[in-house]
Design a protein around this motif. Structure first.
Motif, short mmCIF file in Angstrom:
data_model
loop_
_atom_site.label_atom_id
_atom_site.label_comp_id
_atom_site.label_asym_id
_atom_site.label_seq_id
_atom_site.Cartn_x
_atom_site.Cartn_y
_atom_site.Cartn_z
N PRO A 81 37.79 -87.83 -71.08
CA PRO A 81 39.02 -88.38 -70.50
C PRO A 81 38.75 -89.58 -69.60
O PRO A 81 37.77 -89.60 -68.85
CB PRO A 81 39.58 -87.21 -69.69
CG PRO A 81 39.06 -85.98 -70.39
CD PRO A 81 37.69 -86.37 -70.85
N ASP A 116 46.77 -85.57 -77.72
CA ASP A 116 47.53 -85.34 -76.48
C ASP A 116 49.03 -85.22 -76.76
O ASP A 116 49.73 -84.49 -76.07
CB ASP A 116 47.28 -86.47 -75.49
CG ASP A 116 45.94 -86.32 -74.79
OD1 ASP A 116 45.36 -85.22 -74.82
OD2 ASP A 116 45.46 -87.33 -74.21
N LYS A 154 45.16 -82.43 -68.42
CA LYS A 154 44.06 -83.38 -68.29
C LYS A 154 43.50 -83.35 -66.87
O LYS A 154 44.24 -83.09 -65.92
CB LYS A 154 44.56 -84.81 -68.58
CG LYS A 154 45.06 -85.03 -69.98
CD LYS A 154 45.55 -86.47 -70.10
CE LYS A 154 46.18 -86.75 -71.44
NZ LYS A 154 46.69 -88.15 -71.52
#
Length: 201
Positions: free
Chosen positions: A22, A45, A140
């Protein structure tokens, strides 16, 4: 000349598999590649975001299940596009070898090519700023500490041998190198692997 390379790349279905942790800039690059090459972009995502209601119902047990489900949805959508003769860009961390194995099997089943574009920033400060400055998401890591915990949880499995799958490492924090230049370098790499220049007569 750049236009000719792009046209050559699109002659046979191709999977461009993004890879990276990420905040490495892979989604920005994936979107730019999709716009340039006119390939469908399948973003893990997007699928994971849509599973939030399920996460709320079973927050403790759902983390790994929803992640696996998101990948399964990615593979199915990609399969449909490839069967239609379309190339695809898959934006996911590709953090485990089993995910790459699935893509390799998929490519073989439809006669497609595959290439990995791995984003790996050399400037940790810029990487951290990028990670912590982006829009927050429930699934995330929101801080550098959370990212380090995530990477630690992989137990080193995210650094695996990709075998004979062509892979390009991209430093998204290279000074004075914008997204357009990165896209150009990726297109050149793909062309050099899958569309080599024929020897002179």
């Amino acid at each position: 000349m750049a236009k000719e390379r792009e046209e050559e790349i699109t002659k046979k279905p191709l999977i461009i598999a993004m890879k990276g942790h990420p905040g490495t800039g892979k989604s920005t690059l994936a979107h730019a590649l999709a716009s340039t090459l006119k390939f469908p972009l399948i973003d893990k995502d997007d699928i994971r975001d849509s599973s939030f209601p399920l996460h709320q119902q079973q927050p403790a047990a759902s983390r790994h299940q929803l992640n696996d489900l998101s990948y399964e949805a990615v593979w199915r959508v990609a399969t449909t596009q490839l069967h239609l003769g379309l190339s695809v860009i898959i934006d996911s961390p590709l953090s485990r070898r089993i995910h790459l194995d699935r893509l390799v099997e998929l490519a073989a089943s439809v006669g497609a090519r595959i290439v990995i574009v791995e984003c790996r920033p050399s400037d940790e400060v810029k990487w951290r700023e990028r990670l912590e400055g982006r829009e927050k998401s429930w699934h995330k890591p929101a801080s550098w500490g959370e990212l380090q915990e995530l990477i630690k949880g992989y137990g080193g499995c995210s650094e695996y041998d990709v075998g004979d799958v062509p892979r390009m490492l991209v430093d998204t924090t290279t000074p004075n190198l914008g997204v357009e230049e990165l896209v150009s370098s990726v297109v050149q790499f793909i062309a050099s692997v899958w569309c080599p220049t024929p020897p002179p007569m």
